[in-house]
Design a protein around this motif. Structure first.
Motif, mmCIF file in Angstrom:
data_model
loop_
_atom_site.group_PDB
_atom_site.id
_atom_site.type_symbol
_atom_site.label_atom_id
_atom_site.label_comp_id
_atom_site.label_asym_id
_atom_site.label_seq_id
_atom_site.Cartn_x
_atom_site.Cartn_y
_atom_site.Cartn_z
ATOM 1 N N ARG A 19 -5.348 1.194 -1.550
ATOM 2 C CA ARG A 19 -5.348 -0.144 -0.952
ATOM 3 C C ARG A 19 -6.560 -0.948 -1.416
ATOM 4 N NH1 ARG A 19 -3.153 -3.552 2.369
ATOM 5 N NH2 ARG A 19 -4.419 -4.884 3.717
ATOM 6 N N VAL A 23 -6.379 -4.437 -3.561
ATOM 7 C CA VAL A 23 -6.962 -5.692 -3.082
ATOM 8 C C VAL A 23 -7.944 -6.251 -4.105
ATOM 9 C CG1 VAL A 23 -8.517 -6.659 -1.358
ATOM 10 C CG2 VAL A 23 -6.628 -5.210 -0.640
ATOM 11 N N THR A 62 -12.179 -7.908 4.212
ATOM 12 C CA THR A 62 -11.050 -8.467 4.964
ATOM 13 C C THR A 62 -9.821 -7.561 4.900
ATOM 14 O OG1 THR A 62 -10.438 -9.790 3.011
ATOM 15 C CG2 THR A 62 -11.777 -10.860 4.705
ATOM 16 N N SER A 63 -9.781 -6.633 3.954
ATOM 17 C CA SER A 63 -8.659 -5.687 3.895
ATOM 18 C C SER A 63 -8.854 -4.525 4.851
ATOM 19 C CB SER A 63 -8.490 -5.158 2.469
ATOM 20 O OG SER A 63 -9.568 -4.301 2.124
ATOM 21 N N GLY A 64 -9.992 -4.506 5.560
ATOM 22 C CA GLY A 64 -10.229 -3.457 6.546
ATOM 23 C C GLY A 64 -11.243 -2.419 6.127
ATOM 24 N N GLN A 142 -8.095 -0.829 13.068
ATOM 25 C CA GLN A 142 -8.509 -1.585 11.885
ATOM 26 C C GLN A 142 -7.355 -1.729 10.903
ATOM 27 O OE1 GLN A 142 -11.272 -3.185 11.102
ATOM 28 N NE2 GLN A 142 -12.376 -2.663 12.982
ATOM 29 N N ARG A 143 -6.587 -0.669 10.694
ATOM 30 C CA ARG A 143 -5.450 -0.751 9.776
ATOM 31 C C ARG A 143 -4.364 -1.680 10.338
ATOM 32 N NH1 ARG A 143 -8.937 1.728 8.186
ATOM 33 N NH2 ARG A 143 -9.389 -0.376 7.512
ATOM 34 N N ARG A 145 -4.765 -4.242 12.271
ATOM 35 C CA ARG A 145 -5.210 -5.633 12.120
ATOM 36 C C ARG A 145 -4.926 -6.166 10.730
ATOM 37 N NH1 ARG A 145 -11.287 -5.968 13.315
ATOM 38 N NH2 ARG A 145 -10.868 -8.096 12.617
ATOM 39 N N HIS A 146 -4.867 -5.289 9.739
ATOM 40 C CA HIS A 146 -4.640 -5.728 8.358
ATOM 41 C C HIS A 146 -3.270 -5.283 7.843
ATOM 42 C CE1 HIS A 146 -9.074 -5.697 8.891
ATOM 43 N NE2 HIS A 146 -8.999 -6.786 8.161
ATOM 44 N N SER A 148 -1.596 -2.473 7.713
ATOM 45 C CA SER A 148 -1.495 -1.291 6.871
ATOM 46 C C SER A 148 -1.615 -0.050 7.760
ATOM 47 C CB SER A 148 -2.593 -1.280 5.798
ATOM 48 O OG SER A 148 -3.886 -1.174 6.392
#
Length: 257
Positions: A19, A23, A62-64, A142-143, A145-146, A148
């Motif tokens: 990931r 990104v 921002t991707s976590g 956290q995942r 929220r993004h 994933s």
């Protein structure tokens, strides 16, 4: 071509690595991105002045996976960071095993009244769920929220449902055994984290100690004259002068001597 190295936190598995790489590669101007799980670092290659370094940091964050521009980290600094991480997982495993063992004994070797057994199970499994399981629930959030998922999502979902089912059993007078199951899963997964962190620490320690062997300066021949530069400034096809007793700064082909 410009190279930048980022320190990336929050990575636990191959899907995290994939990931972060995806990104970073999606940022315009980036030609290559390589993420190393052992060192928790990402190396990005991009055209000169094509990308602002802070844009790359923001993309990973921002991707976590919070990122910062890597400092000149040495093996001793890595050892301190790894020791803190290992200590955290080890303490959580100790808490888990200290609470799971009494639960197993009560359920299989001690005759207790159902209500008493249920209350003791709830009292012992709750700290496991919210102390030992905290990193997994935080990672899953956290995942989420993004948009994933990773291994934390699987662990948090499985143990959370099992614990919730046990609490429902306590309220409605049915079985609370799933709370024991959730606590055992969290404890065993945390044991795996302890072993994984130890193994990853040994691998990354070897990498950083190898990096420590790289000299801070190198001598290149430009226009027939020796010039002292940092190894990162050496360009492809340049000639490096290695004097007796010096360390070779880069992989190279011996031309003469």
């Amino acid at each position: 071509m410009t190279t930048i190295v980022l320190d990336v936190t929050g990575m636990h598995c191959a899907s995290c690595v994939a990931r972060v790489e995806s990104v970073l590669l999606s940022v315009g101007g980036v030609s290559q991105a390589h993420v190393n799980l052992a060192t928790n670092q990402a190396t990005i290659y991009y055209a000169d002045d094509a990308v602002d370094a802070q844009v790359l940091v923001a993309a990973a964050t921002t991707s976590g996976y919070p990122a910062t521009i890597a400092e000149d980290r040495r093996a001793d600094q890595h050892d301190q960071r790894h020791a803190r991480e290992l200590r955290g997982w080890y303490y959580r495993f100790v808490v888990g095993i200290a609470l799971v063992v009494p639960m197993v004994i009560m359920h299989y070797f001690v005759a207790l009244a159902p209500t008493t057994l249920a209350l003791w199970t709830f009292a012992l499994s709750t700290p496991v769920q919210f102390v030992v399981g905290l990193p997994y629930f935080r990672g899953a959030w956290q995942r989420l929220r993004h948009f994933s998922v990773n291994m934390d999502t699987l662990v948090a979902l499985g143990t959370g449902v099992a614990y919730g089912n046990g609490v429902a059993g306590l309220v409605y007078g049915s079985s609370v055994m799933t709370m024991v199951d959730a606590a055992m899963i969290l404890t065993f997964v945390t044991l795996g984290k302890v072993l994984e962190t130890r193994a990853r620490g040994r691998a990354s320690r070897a990498i950083f100690r190898l990096m420590d062997l790289t000299p801070d300066e190198a001598i290149v021949l430009r226009d027939g004259q020796p010039r002292t530069v940092v190894p990162s400034e050496i360009r492809v096809d340049e000639h490096i002068l290695v004097r007796p007793g010096d360390r070779v700064p880069l992989d190279a082909k011996v031309v003469t001597g």
